[in-house]
Scaffold this motif. Structure first.
Motif, mmCIF file in Angstrom:
data_model
loop_
_atom_site.group_PDB
_atom_site.id
_atom_site.type_symbol
_atom_site.label_atom_id
_atom_site.label_comp_id
_atom_site.label_asym_id
_atom_site.label_seq_id
_atom_site.Cartn_x
_atom_site.Cartn_y
_atom_site.Cartn_z
ATOM 1 N N ALA A 129 0.840 -1.204 0.000
ATOM 2 C CA ALA A 129 0.000 0.000 0.000
ATOM 3 C C ALA A 129 0.875 1.254 0.000
ATOM 4 C CB ALA A 129 -0.937 -0.004 1.212
ATOM 5 N N GLU A 177 10.179 3.318 6.203
ATOM 6 C CA GLU A 177 9.983 1.858 6.254
ATOM 7 C C GLU A 177 10.837 1.266 7.377
ATOM 8 O OE1 GLU A 177 8.077 -0.739 5.102
ATOM 9 O OE2 GLU A 177 9.437 -1.888 6.378
ATOM 10 N N ARG A 178 10.168 0.516 8.247
ATOM 11 C CA ARG A 178 10.831 -0.058 9.417
ATOM 12 C C ARG A 178 11.913 -1.077 9.037
ATOM 13 N NH1 ARG A 178 6.542 -2.067 13.698
ATOM 14 N NH2 ARG A 178 6.203 -3.571 12.059
ATOM 15 N N ARG A 210 10.500 -10.759 4.955
ATOM 16 C CA ARG A 210 11.014 -9.794 5.925
ATOM 17 C C ARG A 210 10.030 -9.651 7.072
ATOM 18 N NH1 ARG A 210 8.995 -4.623 4.872
ATOM 19 N NH2 ARG A 210 7.916 -4.439 2.876
ATOM 20 N N GLN A 226 2.720 -11.946 7.232
ATOM 21 C CA GLN A 226 1.743 -12.760 6.496
ATOM 22 C C GLN A 226 2.280 -13.216 5.143
ATOM 23 O OE1 GLN A 226 1.661 -9.461 6.798
ATOM 24 N NE2 GLN A 226 0.478 -8.418 5.214
ATOM 25 N N LEU A 235 -0.104 -18.149 1.381
ATOM 26 C CA LEU A 235 -0.571 -18.052 -0.001
ATOM 27 C C LEU A 235 -1.216 -16.676 -0.251
ATOM 28 C CD1 LEU A 235 -2.655 -20.931 -1.429
ATOM 29 C CD2 LEU A 235 -3.488 -18.612 -1.629
ATOM 30 N N HIS A 236 -0.801 -16.019 -1.309
ATOM 31 C CA HIS A 236 -1.365 -14.722 -1.693
ATOM 32 C C HIS A 236 -1.764 -14.749 -3.163
ATOM 33 C CE1 HIS A 236 -0.065 -12.872 2.054
ATOM 34 N NE2 HIS A 236 -0.660 -11.753 1.681
ATOM 35 N N ILE A 237 -3.047 -14.581 -3.426
ATOM 36 C CA ILE A 237 -3.574 -14.546 -4.798
ATOM 37 C C ILE A 237 -3.937 -13.102 -5.117
ATOM 38 C CG2 ILE A 237 -5.622 -15.181 -6.142
ATOM 39 C CD1 ILE A 237 -3.933 -17.544 -5.886
ATOM 40 N N ARG A 284 4.675 -13.628 -1.955
ATOM 41 C CA ARG A 284 4.594 -12.201 -1.619
ATOM 42 C C ARG A 284 5.932 -11.471 -1.803
ATOM 43 N NH1 ARG A 284 0.903 -8.995 1.190
ATOM 44 N NH2 ARG A 284 2.053 -7.133 0.667
ATOM 45 N N ALA A 322 8.277 4.797 12.200
ATOM 46 C CA ALA A 322 7.424 5.909 12.641
ATOM 47 C C ALA A 322 6.951 5.574 14.046
ATOM 48 C CB ALA A 322 6.237 6.050 11.709
ATOM 49 N N SER A 367 0.918 1.548 7.094
ATOM 50 C CA SER A 367 1.791 0.683 7.899
ATOM 51 C C SER A 367 1.182 -0.693 8.156
ATOM 52 C CB SER A 367 2.135 1.369 9.228
ATOM 53 O OG SER A 367 0.960 1.547 9.995
ATOM 54 N N ASP A 369 -4.141 -2.122 4.624
ATOM 55 C CA ASP A 369 -4.545 -2.829 5.839
ATOM 56 C C ASP A 369 -4.631 -1.921 7.061
ATOM 57 O OD1 ASP A 369 -4.588 -5.146 4.388
ATOM 58 O OD2 ASP A 369 -3.258 -6.268 5.706
ATOM 59 N N GLY A 393 -7.194 -8.491 0.208
ATOM 60 C CA GLY A 393 -6.481 -7.348 0.798
ATOM 61 C C GLY A 393 -5.593 -6.579 -0.175
ATOM 62 N N MET A 394 -4.787 -7.281 -0.955
ATOM 63 C CA MET A 394 -3.869 -6.585 -1.875
ATOM 64 C C MET A 394 -4.650 -5.852 -2.960
ATOM 65 S SD MET A 394 -0.740 -9.286 -2.374
ATOM 66 C CE MET A 394 -1.664 -10.394 -3.406
HETATM 67 C C1 LIG Z 1 -2.423 -14.986 6.171
HETATM 68 C C2 LIG Z 1 -2.784 -13.934 5.150
HETATM 69 C C3 LIG Z 1 -2.991 -14.286 3.823
HETATM 70 C C4 LIG Z 1 -3.374 -13.312 2.897
HETATM 71 N N1 LIG Z 1 -3.655 -13.675 1.601
HETATM 72 C C5 LIG Z 1 -4.043 -12.729 0.711
HETATM 73 C C6 LIG Z 1 -4.361 -13.079 -0.629
HETATM 74 O O1 LIG Z 1 -4.382 -14.238 -1.024
HETATM 75 N N2 LIG Z 1 -4.666 -12.053 -1.494
HETATM 76 C C7 LIG Z 1 -4.716 -10.754 -1.100
HETATM 77 O O2 LIG Z 1 -4.992 -9.880 -1.919
HETATM 78 N N3 LIG Z 1 -4.427 -10.412 0.166
HETATM 79 C C8 LIG Z 1 -4.105 -11.353 1.076
HETATM 80 N N4 LIG Z 1 -3.808 -10.990 2.360
HETATM 81 C C9 LIG Z 1 -3.854 -9.555 2.717
HETATM 82 C C10 LIG Z 1 -2.530 -8.854 2.389
HETATM 83 O O3 LIG Z 1 -1.476 -9.488 3.068
HETATM 84 C C11 LIG Z 1 -2.634 -7.387 2.802
HETATM 85 O O4 LIG Z 1 -3.871 -6.860 2.409
HETATM 86 C C12 LIG Z 1 -1.530 -6.515 2.206
HETATM 87 O O5 LIG Z 1 -0.275 -6.945 2.636
HETATM 88 C C13 LIG Z 1 -1.752 -5.057 2.620
HETATM 89 O O6 LIG Z 1 -0.643 -4.272 2.268
HETATM 90 P P1 LIG Z 1 -0.162 -3.098 3.231
HETATM 91 O O7 LIG Z 1 0.931 -2.424 2.494
HETATM 92 O O8 LIG Z 1 -1.322 -2.336 3.720
HETATM 93 O O9 LIG Z 1 0.459 -3.831 4.515
HETATM 94 P P2 LIG Z 1 1.791 -4.710 4.585
HETATM 95 O O10 LIG Z 1 1.990 -5.461 3.333
HETATM 96 O O11 LIG Z 1 1.672 -5.497 5.854
HETATM 97 O O12 LIG Z 1 2.966 -3.642 4.709
HETATM 98 C C14 LIG Z 1 3.101 -2.800 5.828
HETATM 99 C C15 LIG Z 1 4.501 -2.167 5.769
HETATM 100 O O13 LIG Z 1 4.615 -1.161 6.769
HETATM 101 C C16 LIG Z 1 5.844 -1.310 7.471
HETATM 102 N N5 LIG Z 1 5.629 -0.739 8.816
HETATM 103 C C17 LIG Z 1 4.780 -1.177 9.773
HETATM 104 N N6 LIG Z 1 4.809 -0.358 10.841
HETATM 105 C C18 LIG Z 1 5.691 0.619 10.565
HETATM 106 C C19 LIG Z 1 6.156 1.764 11.281
HETATM 107 N N7 LIG Z 1 5.687 2.065 12.515
HETATM 108 N N8 LIG Z 1 7.080 2.565 10.703
HETATM 109 C C20 LIG Z 1 7.561 2.273 9.454
HETATM 110 N N9 LIG Z 1 7.154 1.194 8.737
HETATM 111 C C21 LIG Z 1 6.221 0.393 9.270
HETATM 112 C C22 LIG Z 1 6.105 -2.807 7.453
HETATM 113 O O14 LIG Z 1 7.464 -3.105 7.666
HETATM 114 C C23 LIG Z 1 5.620 -3.152 6.029
HETATM 115 O O15 LIG Z 1 6.640 -2.958 5.091
HETATM 116 C C24 LIG Z 1 -3.495 -11.960 3.304
HETATM 117 C C25 LIG Z 1 -3.284 -11.610 4.643
HETATM 118 C C26 LIG Z 1 -2.971 -12.585 5.562
HETATM 119 C C27 LIG Z 1 -2.828 -12.194 7.013
#
Ligand SMILES: Cc1cc2nc3c(=O)[nH]c(=O)nc-3n(C[C@H](O)[C@H](O)[C@H](O)COP(=O)(O)OP(=O)(O)OC[C@H]3O[C@@H](n4cnc5c(N)ncnc54)[C@H](O)[C@@H]3O)c2cc1C
Length: 466
Positions: free
Chosen positions: A19, A38-39, A49, A54, A58-60, A118, A148, A187, A328, A340-341
């Motif tokens: 995101a 980025e942490r 990492r 998560q 599996l991520h589709i 992923r 952050a 985040s 998320d 989610g993605m």
């Molecule tokens: C078990 C599981 C399976 C899944 N399968 C699917 C699927 O099949 N298809 C699908 O579309 N979605 C799936 N999802 C959902 C998907 O993982 C998330 O929707 C997606 O990763 C969201 O992206 P994001 O960037 O919001 O969060 P994230 O990918 O979690 O990235 C968050 C980032 O923020 C950073 N961060 C966190 N806190 C801080 C801070 N305080 N300061 C600086 N950096 C920080 C982290 O290091 C990370 O890089 C699944 C989720 C789970 C739990």
């Protein structure tokens, strides 16, 4: 864009995950500078990492997400397949066992989902986003290994982010403030924004949860003989009478991921032998049989926090000026629906469109947040409508509309397994390419409500119509 205090025409994105990179893409050309905090430190080659735990599961990427991603960053789908992502057309390339039998395998090709690990997906999207940034007027810098830890400003406006390096360095781990006109929280599921709002003297956003109590356990495999590998992924989701499920799909480099799932009282084990034994207890023996023809390549990894959780930053007065939430951090879903993605990509697209109409004028972030919320709505309704039968008593209660949705979705899912017309509508909505209203078209309602429930096929089928 209006300059503000010493933040100037600067945006900060908290989190450089999926995101976060898509937020950067949406903001290109709207601000002079974007700083991503980025942490983690990014690995040289795609690797798991700590910040994205998560990622081992599996991520589709659904077709709705792929299309949004492609609109934001043209060429990303080809870059993903070039990096080994497997194209799975639904329902042809994902054999699905429903409570009443196997789904028919129409050769429909309306919906391609991408299946890849992923780390590869994140690395490709990051590369595409940073390449787009390099070709734009906006300067983008990424502060890796930087966390952050809070926001600056007051109850009415966010003016910056308090950050802290994660590994010592010359300045040690001292905190400093980065001023900004706009801060985007990307985040992820561990977002601390509700607590940060409290520290600024404003209320945390209203939160809705529907928790099916699902846990995941995942292991990577390679078929022993590629010639006898299955010609499609397999999905045996749990259902109320058998709340244990499995999904076995190909990813890059000839590898396959097996994710087992189960609701409260049926959580899949993380011990290797028990993990294999669990596959014999799901609703169909096919996955268990396939495992005998594959060798494991990894230990088993578990994951438990799979709640549908939505924070309503779009509601009147819920958002201070100069602040937005994406991915998320705003909304998480039960992962069995694979949304989610895709929702992160659809949200970033909504954000870009909202900001294109006049940039960051006062009130623009609240309007953009409402646009992001509208893009979340279809996926949210689909997930909570399907999860209600498993929800815990502590969850937000279902209204009459949601109870009707649950009843209708159950009938519709059964019909979709055998009926190409209802099936196409079902996939359009669950792949996030059409609004839920598509399921209420007269033709779909008539077939769903009035045609008799019929069982699915007795075994994993061959492709129809070849
Ligand atoms: C078990 C599981 C399976 C899944 N399968 C699917 C699927 O099949 N298809 C699908 O579309 N979605 C799936 N999802 C959902 C998907 O993982 C998330 O929707 C997606 O990763 C969201 O992206 P994001 O960037 O919001 O969060 P994230 O990918 O979690 O990235 C968050 C980032 O923020 C950073 N961060 C966190 N806190 C801080 C801070 N305080 N300061 C600086 N950096 C920080 C982290 O290091 C990370 O890089 C699944 C989720 C789970 C739990």
């Amino acid at each position: 864009m209006a300059a503000h205090s010493d933040g100037g025409h600067t945006a900060i994105v908290i989190g450089g995950g999926l995101a976060g990179m898509l937020a950067v893409t949406a903001l290109l050309g709207r601000v002079d500078t974007i700083t991503v905090v980025e942490r983690d430190r990014y690995p040289q080659e795609p690797a798991f990492r700590k910040g994205v735990p998560q990622a081992r599961h599996l991520h589709i990427l659904l077709s709705g997400g792929e299309r949004a991603l492609e609109e934001l960053l043209p060429g990303t789908a080809a870059a993903l397949t070039g990096a080994g992502a497997r194209s799975l057309y639904l329902p042809r390339d994902l054999l699905t066992r429903t409570p009443t039998g196997w789904q028919r395998r129409f050769d429909e090709r309306r919906h391609r989902t991408l299946s890849v690990t992923r780390p590869v997906l994140d690395a490709v999207v990051r590369e595409q986003a940073l390449r787009a940034a390099a070709g734009s007027a906006t300067r983008v810098e990424v502060l890796e290994a930087t966390e952050a830890v809070g926001l600056t400003g007051d109850a009415g406006r966010v003016t910056g982010v308090r950050i802290r390096p994660r590994d010592g360095g010359p300045g040690g781990r001292a905190e400093r403030v980065l001023p900004a006109a706009l801060v985007v929280d990307a985040s992820g599921r561990g977002s601390r924004t509700p607590q940060w709002f409290t520290a600024l003297g404003r209320a945390a956003p209203q939160e809705e949860t529907v928790d099916a109590g699902l846990a995941y356990a995942t292991r990577m495999y390679r078929p022993k003989d590629p010639a006898t590998a299955p010609d499609a992924g397999v999905n045996v989701p749990g259902w109320p009478q058998c709340p244990r499920g499995a999904a076995y799909v190909p990813v890059e480099d000839g590898k396959w991921l097996l994710t087992l799932s189960g609701v409260r009282g049926h959580h899949p084990p993380t011990d290797a032998a028990e993990f294999t034994a669990f596959t014999a207890t799901i609703g169909d023996p096919y996955v268990h049989e396939l495992l005998a023809r594959a060798e494991p390549l990894s230990p088993v990894h578990g994951f438990r926090d799979t709640c549908n959780r939505r924070r309503h930053y779009e509601r009147p007065g819920a958002l201070p000026e100069g602040f937005l939430v994406l991915g998320d951090a705003g909304c998480t879903f039960n992962p069995v629906y694979g949304q989610g993605m895709s929702v992160a990509a659809l949200g970033a697209l909504a954000l870009r469109t909202a900001l294109a109409d006049g940039g960051l004028r006062p009130g623009a972030t609240a309007a953009a947040q409402r646009a992001v919320a509208r893009s979340v709505e279809p996926a949210w309704l689909a997930a909570v409508g399907s999860d209600r039968p498993y929800a815990s008593p502590a969850d937000t209660t279902a209204g009459p509309g949601e109870r009707l949705t649950t009843w209708y979705l159950d009938r519709l899912a059964a019909r979709a397994a055998i009926d190409p017309v209802v099936g196409a509508a079902f996939r359009d909505v669950f792949c996030l390419t059409a609004p839920p209203a598509r399921l209420l078209a007269p033709r779909i309602v008539l077939r769903t409500v009035f045609l008799p429930r019929r069982p699915g096929l007795p075994g994993p089928p061959a492709v129809e119509g070849r």
